[in-house]
Design a protein around this motif. Structure first.
Motif, PDB file in Angstrom:
ATOM      1  N   ASP A 240      95.155  15.162 -12.608  1.00 41.82           N
ATOM      2  CA  ASP A 240      95.045  15.033 -11.197  1.00 41.82           C
ATOM      3  C   ASP A 240      95.393  13.790 -10.333  1.00 41.82           C
ATOM      4  O   ASP A 240      95.462  13.486  -9.371  1.00 41.82           O
ATOM      5  CB  ASP A 240      93.605  15.500 -10.785  1.00 41.82           C
ATOM      6  CG  ASP A 240      92.446  14.509 -11.386  1.00 41.82           C
ATOM      7  OD1 ASP A 240      92.749  13.896 -12.174  1.00 41.82           O
ATOM      8  OD2 ASP A 240      91.455  14.979 -10.913  1.00 41.82           O
ATOM      9  N   TYR A 241      95.821  12.693 -11.347  1.00 43.48           N
ATOM     10  CA  TYR A 241      96.205  11.562 -10.743  1.00 43.48           C
ATOM     11  C   TYR A 241      97.522  11.759  -9.934  1.00 43.48           C
ATOM     12  O   TYR A 241      98.489  12.401 -10.443  1.00 43.48           O
ATOM     13  CB  TYR A 241      96.537  10.294 -11.958  1.00 43.48           C
ATOM     14  CG  TYR A 241      95.341   9.714 -12.283  1.00 43.48           C
ATOM     15  CD1 TYR A 241      93.946  10.171 -12.094  1.00 43.48           C
ATOM     16  CD2 TYR A 241      95.237   8.674 -13.106  1.00 43.48           C
ATOM     17  CE1 TYR A 241      92.760   9.696 -12.318  1.00 43.48           C
ATOM     18  CE2 TYR A 241      93.965   8.124 -13.666  1.00 43.48           C
ATOM     19  CZ  TYR A 241      92.976   8.571 -13.042  1.00 43.48           C
ATOM     20  OH  TYR A 241      91.822   8.010 -13.696  1.00 43.48           O
TER      21      TYR A 241
ATOM     22  N   ASP B 152      86.898   8.402  -6.696  1.00 45.35           N
ATOM     23  CA  ASP B 152      87.413   9.563  -6.969  1.00 45.35           C
ATOM     24  C   ASP B 152      86.453  10.298  -8.126  1.00 45.35           C
ATOM     25  O   ASP B 152      86.632  11.441  -8.541  1.00 45.35           O
ATOM     26  CB  ASP B 152      88.744   9.632  -7.724  1.00 45.35           C
ATOM     27  CG  ASP B 152      90.035   8.926  -7.278  1.00 45.35           C
ATOM     28  OD1 ASP B 152      89.791   8.901  -5.737  1.00 45.35           O
ATOM     29  OD2 ASP B 152      90.831   8.402  -7.612  1.00 45.35           O
TER      30      ASP B 152
ATOM     31  N   ARG C  77      85.911   9.961 -11.087  1.00 46.36           N
ATOM     32  CA  ARG C  77      86.406  10.114 -12.642  1.00 46.36           C
ATOM     33  C   ARG C  77      85.659   9.153 -13.646  1.00 46.36           C
ATOM     34  O   ARG C  77      85.606   7.981 -13.443  1.00 46.36           O
ATOM     35  CB  ARG C  77      88.021   9.839 -12.443  1.00 46.36           C
ATOM     36  CG  ARG C  77      88.862  10.701 -11.499  1.00 46.36           C
ATOM     37  CD  ARG C  77      88.853  12.367 -11.980  1.00 46.36           C
ATOM     38  NE  ARG C  77      89.582  12.377 -13.408  1.00 46.36           N
ATOM     39  CZ  ARG C  77      89.516  13.265 -14.133  1.00 46.36           C
ATOM     40  NH1 ARG C  77      89.354  14.403 -13.656  1.00 46.36           N
ATOM     41  NH2 ARG C  77      89.941  13.405 -15.317  1.00 46.36           N
TER      42      ARG C  77
END
Length: 186
Positions: free
Chosen positions: A76-77, A176, A178
């Motif tokens: 998803d980057y 984010d 993450r």
């Protein structure tokens, strides 16, 4: 987080070892001019020893990286984030190689080098670069000046890239949400 999403133990140790040595070397390099005169030469000598050590560690890190595929970036980057991450990593490798090499050339061209043998950590005799030490005095002086300047500006570039590297990791971790830091921590 799966093991496939993490860096190997060796990559982690090399990453953090190099980072620690660079942090120490930045402190020594910037602090030597402000230290009491009797401390300056030992600080510079330690800076040189750590620089040579970093050179070997980054060569080991690159060899490890070439023989062990790093974990892929999360899917998803954004494409710009992937490109920026790869660009910064390659630039960091370049700088972490170039800084010790330019420092070594700078030291090898030092006019007082012959009277001050280079010893890693004050114990292990180390050589200066013969193709530099045998240059005529005026040329050596120019090399000493130019490679000192190059070494300094590469250092400033490294500081900026490290700040960006840290900012990117923290952005992914904190904004984010993450597990970015866990990828490089065991």
């Amino acid at each position: 987080m799966t093991e496939a999403e993490k860096y190997t133990r060796t990559a982690v140790l090399l990453h953090w070892g190099i980072a620690l040595f660079i942090l120490i070397n930045v402190s020594l390099g910037l602090g030597a001019n402000y230290a009491p005169v009797p401390w300056q030469r030992p600080m510079i000598d330690l800076h040189k020893s750590i620089g040579i050590t970093v050179l070997f560690l980054v060569i080991a890190r690159i060899a490890w990286r070439l023989t062990h595929k790093p974990p892929t970036l999360p899917a998803d980057y954004a494409p710009w984030e992937r490109t920026l991450a790869h660009t910064v990593h390659y630039a960091l490798y370049f700088l972490i190689l170039a800084l010790p090499l330019t420092g070594w050339i700078h030291d090898s061209a030092w006019s007082a080098a012959a009277g001050h043998p280079l010893k890693l950590f004050w114990v292990i005799p180390w050589f200066r670069l013969g193709f530099i030490t045998t240059l005529p005095a005026a040329t050596k002086h120019e090399f000493h000046l130019w490679f000192g300047i190059i070494h300094t500006y590469l250092g400033y570039t490294l500081y900026a890239l490290v700040a960006g590297h840290i900012a990117g990791a923290l952005k992914h971790q904190l904004l984010d949400h993450r597990p970015e830091l866990q990828r490089m921590w065991r």
